[in-house]
Design a protein around this motif. Structure first.
Motif, PDB file in Angstrom:
ATOM      1  N   ARG A  96      -9.024 -28.700  29.303  1.00  0.00           N
ATOM      2  CA  ARG A  96      -7.685 -29.039  29.144  1.00  0.00           C
ATOM      3  C   ARG A  96      -6.646 -28.306  29.799  1.00  0.00           C
ATOM      4  O   ARG A  96      -5.862 -28.527  30.647  1.00  0.00           O
ATOM      5  N   SER A 148      -4.460 -35.170  28.587  1.00  0.00           N
ATOM      6  CA  SER A 148      -4.933 -33.743  28.462  1.00  0.00           C
ATOM      7  C   SER A 148      -4.154 -32.896  27.341  1.00  0.00           C
ATOM      8  O   SER A 148      -4.611 -32.338  26.700  1.00  0.00           O
ATOM      9  N   ALA A 380     -10.103 -36.875  26.417  1.00  0.00           N
ATOM     10  CA  ALA A 380      -8.848 -36.807  27.463  1.00  0.00           C
ATOM     11  C   ALA A 380      -8.832 -37.805  28.383  1.00  0.00           C
ATOM     12  O   ALA A 380      -7.711 -38.754  28.478  1.00  0.00           O
TER      13      ALA A 380
END
Length: 441
Positions: A96, A148, A380
């Motif tokens: 991330r 994210s 994500a």
């Protein structure tokens, strides 16, 4: 839709030397600051769209220029699914943190390009081409950012605090939009109209682009989430480290459709009330833009303050009741909201505040609900892509469609459009599974 079988995982794993509580606070602060900077850059476009529209298109028809500028606004939303798919897969494979650093750099650079772009009178058709390309980069970045950032915040949360932690994603978006609106109110109030038209709007774009350096510094200092590392280890052990987009479609189709449905009403009503209401009110009722922006700022301040409490309420009573309250409230409120707008500052403020309070039922929940649908290996992407598709279809088109309806004398259809999406949302929220107590990675 059926609920996927939850997975039981160990929650005690830590990364680094910080305690879990301290790491969670750092994650919320870092994630929120970076996300706020990203969405200042995104929102400043709609804030000043009615100001700079005529500079990028042939002179003589301000309404056509505004519609063209809003069409480019929609293009930015249309490219968001591409950004969500590409950057979501990148975040699920490489982390991330790396994804969030890249998205904020892209957003800041594109914002600076818009602020320094030449006008139509200077370079002709090249001016709107530059505007389109810059807005596409902004859309690509925003598409990658949402999945994210949401995954990062929810994965950093303690059990039973996921909606509270996820609500800070929306707090930071609200702060970003608030900053853009406040900057718009300051520029349009402090500068003469001629200065705003010629260089004031450019100053706003350059200022918010420079904030990207702050976001980059903050994001580079944060740790990766334990959930990502667990998912990474599982993928390595099983030998299934394929593309997250393919894995999402193949293994989690119902969760993907569910995330899309959850966001239909939310993204339309959010973009109407949070980002476009000042411009709508100025066009439809004749209220001065600076007054409409001030009403927007006041409403968003209240909204941002209440958001963490809405997330905490969701952690306590559940996702379904709070989401249903949002959709049911807008079903009842949409028609009278547009009927009472009369060009008065106080009436507009009332409409803004009531709508934003109702929105809390959606925004206080949405990051946690979406994260609860997927394992970290595809989280994500699973959050970002279906959300971005719903935003492209129902969020990015809202300013253009609403402006077209208003300028063609169909104001009542705006209220009907909002109420219809609220009905769709209410059906989805009442039939979706409750995930408040689901055990997730």
């Amino acid at each position: 839709m059926m609920q996927e079988t939850p997975r039981t995982v160990v929650e005690s794993e830590t990364v680094g030397t910080d305690s879990p509580g301290r790491r969670q606070r750092k994650a919320i602060i870092a994630g929120s600051i970076g996300n706020a900077v990203e969405f200042v850059d995104w929102a400043v476009y709609s804030t000043f769209s009615s100001v700079f529209a005529h500079q990028f298109f042939p002179p003589g028809n301000d309404a056509a220029a505004l519609l063209s500028t809003l069409a480019i606004f929609a293009v930015g939303f249309a490219i968001r699914p591409v950004g969500a798919a590409v950057m979501g897969a990148y975040a699920d494979r490489y982390g991330r943190k790396k994804s969030l650093v890249l998205t904020i750099g892209l957003m800041a650079g594109a914002t600076l390009v818009i602020g320094l772009s030449p006008t139509y009178q200077q370079v002709g058709i090249v001016a709107p081409v530059i505007l389109v390309l810059a807005r596409m980069i902004q859309g690509f970045s925003a598409g990658g950012e949402f999945g994210s950032a949401s995954a990062f915040l929810v994965e950093s949360a303690a059990p039973g605090r996921r909606a509270f932690a996820g609500s800070w994603q929306q707090v930071s978006v609200g702060v970003g939009i608030l900053t853009a609106s406040a900057l718009g109110a300051i520029v349009t109030t402090a500068l003469p109209s001629e200065a705003v038209q010629s260089w004031g709007w450019r100053l706003a774009f350059v200022v918010v682009a420079s904030l990207g350096l702050v976001g980059l510094w903050v994001r580079r200092s944060v740790e990766e989430t334990p959930s990502f590392h667990r998912g990474e280890s599982r993928s390595a052990d099983s030998g299934e480290r394929g593309n997250a987009f393919v894995q999402m479609i193949r293994k989690h189709p119902r969760a993907t459709l569910r995330v899309f449905g959850i966001n239909v009403a939310g993204v339309l009503l959010y973009n109407m009330w949070v980002t476009y209401m000042p411009t709508y009110a100025a066009v439809a009722t004749g209220i001065p833009l600076n007054q409409a922006l001030i009403a927007n700022v006041v409403g968003i301040i209240l909204y941002v303050v209440l958001l963490p409490f809405a997330g905490a309420l969701s952690d306590r009573v559940g996702r379904k009741p709070t989401m249903a309250a949002f959709a049911g409230g807008f079903l009842l409120f949409a028609w009278p909201a547009f009927q009472i707008l009369d060009g008065s500052f106080w009436t507009l403020l009332l409409v803004q505040v009531v709508g934003l309070v109702l929105l809390l039922g959606y925004t206080g929940n949405v990051a946690a609900i979406m994260a609860e649908q997927f394992p970290p290996e595809v989280r994500a992407t699973g959050i970002g892509l279906p959300y971005a598709v719903s935003v492209a279809l129902f969020g990015g088109t809202t300013p253009y469609l609403v402006t077209w309806l208003t300028t063609h004398g169909h104001t009542n259809w705006v209220a009907f459009y909002c109420a219809t999406t609220a009905v769709i949302g209410l059906v989805v929220y009442l039939t979706m599974p409750e995930t408040k107590n689901k055990v997730v990675d």
